[in-house]
Each structure stands twice: as structure tokens, then as C-alpha cells.
Motif scaffolding. Sequence first.
Motif, short mmCIF file in Angstrom:
data_model
loop_
_atom_site.label_atom_id
_atom_site.label_comp_id
_atom_site.label_asym_id
_atom_site.label_seq_id
_atom_site.Cartn_x
_atom_site.Cartn_y
_atom_site.Cartn_z
N UNK A 97 -83.15 -16.14 37.01
CA UNK A 97 -84.52 -16.70 37.67
C UNK A 97 -84.26 -17.46 38.92
N UNK A 98 -83.27 -16.65 39.87
CA UNK A 98 -82.83 -17.13 41.24
C UNK A 98 -84.04 -16.61 42.15
N UNK A 99 -84.88 -17.63 42.68
CA UNK A 99 -85.83 -17.20 43.32
C UNK A 99 -85.43 -16.72 44.89
N UNK A 100 -84.09 -16.80 45.13
CA UNK A 100 -83.79 -16.36 46.38
C UNK A 100 -83.76 -14.76 46.82
N UNK A 101 -84.05 -14.03 45.71
CA UNK A 101 -84.21 -12.65 45.74
C UNK A 101 -82.71 -12.08 45.85
N UNK A 102 -81.75 -12.74 45.95
CA UNK A 102 -80.58 -12.19 46.23
C UNK A 102 -79.91 -11.84 44.89
N UNK A 103 -80.09 -12.70 43.81
CA UNK A 103 -79.74 -12.12 42.57
C UNK A 103 -80.49 -12.87 41.35
N UNK A 104 -80.92 -11.80 40.75
CA UNK A 104 -81.95 -12.12 39.44
C UNK A 104 -81.19 -11.96 38.37
N UNK A 105 -80.01 -11.39 38.36
CA UNK A 105 -79.24 -11.06 36.94
C UNK A 105 -77.90 -11.42 37.21
N UNK A 106 -77.00 -11.79 36.19
CA UNK A 106 -75.60 -11.99 36.16
C UNK A 106 -75.15 -11.01 34.94
N UNK A 107 -73.85 -10.24 35.52
CA UNK A 107 -73.46 -9.36 34.22
C UNK A 107 -72.45 -10.10 33.47
N UNK A 108 -72.63 -9.79 32.19
CA UNK A 108 -71.90 -10.33 30.92
C UNK A 108 -70.51 -9.34 30.90
N UNK A 109 -69.53 -10.02 30.65
CA UNK A 109 -68.45 -9.00 30.33
C UNK A 109 -67.80 -9.67 29.21
N UNK A 110 -67.16 -9.01 28.34
CA UNK A 110 -66.34 -9.15 27.20
C UNK A 110 -64.91 -8.81 27.13
N UNK A 111 -63.82 -9.50 27.49
CA UNK A 111 -62.66 -8.89 27.64
C UNK A 111 -62.66 -7.80 28.88
N UNK A 112 -63.28 -8.08 29.82
CA UNK A 112 -63.37 -7.23 31.11
C UNK A 112 -64.27 -5.96 30.72
N UNK A 113 -64.74 -5.88 29.66
CA UNK A 113 -65.74 -4.73 29.38
C UNK A 113 -67.07 -5.18 29.79
#
Length: 171
Positions: free
Chosen positions: A133-149
Motif C-alpha cells: 500500500x505504498x502510495x508513491x507508485x514506486x512499489x506496491x508489492x514486496x517479493x516474499x522468498x523462502x530460503x532464497x526461493x
Amino acid sequence: MWHAANLGAPVPHPQEPLTVVELRRVCAESYTEGMWEIGQAMRAASVSGSAQWTFVADTLAETRERIRTPGSDAGDVAYWADESAVAAVQRYLHVRLLIYNPHAADAHRAQCLGDLKACADMPLRYILLRYTHNSTKLQHYELYSLGGTTVFERASLPDGVVSAFASRVSF
């Protein structure tokens, strides 16, 4: 779609990750006249949340150009990853984006957009994202990783993820 979006460029190997620029080109080519007309109507109506329609220009061609432009270069007319972009990326990469919003009401925390069919020659894969919910329009999502996957086959998805998304996705 690749050839329309990337004139003359060879199709990359399926194991080669695409760049954001390449994905933006595919999203721009996937943006139809009907989508543009809806955007025009939303922008003109000045409905609640219409600021998200500022990327819609006076012409479809100009709108597609704005979609191709990186958010950091586009300023107030940046294209955000709406349902049409998410659906285009899913179809093109043949992955299901599982979007988790920790701030939403319980019934809306686990979201999936669009429909995606499994193919015999290419198994469906999954990518987990956290909606910021980042309103700057630069990043709405963060990538999840599990052990580098970061890209999961169905068998490698954690049980908690499958449980959280079970009502939204047919695993």
C-alpha cells in the motif's frame, strides 16, 4: 505477445528472467481499447480513487506509452500494477501471483487476480507478494522468498500459504 511488444527482439529462453522494461512492454500491448475507454470514464467521473487513473491519456497510444515508462520516470502519470497488468504478467510468465495484504480484513487478506489454466508442457508456478500500500507508485508489492526461493512449484508451497489461499485458488 512478445513480438508485438518487443519488435524484432528474439524471444528469450524460458528460464531467463524478463526485465521490468520487457514486462511493461507486454502490459502496454495487452492494454485494450476497452480498458482505455473504462479508464477515460473513471478519470472523467472523478470518482473516489480516480487518482489511480492518471496514467490514462487522451489517446490509447499515449496511454500505452505511459504504461511502458518506468514509474520512477513517469511522475504523476505512472502506471500502477492494476488487475489488467497482474493478469497480463501471470499469463505471460505462466505464474500465479499470490498477493497477501496483512492490513486488509480477514476475508480479503489473501488475493489472486484473473484466471490461469495449467498446461501439460508447463506446470503452473507461484510467486508470493506482500501488498505494501505504498502510495508513491514506486512499489506496491514486496517479493516474499523462502530460503532464497521466490518462484514455487505447488509441492514446495508452505502449508500455511496453501491454507490462506485455498478459498481463492484451485491448487
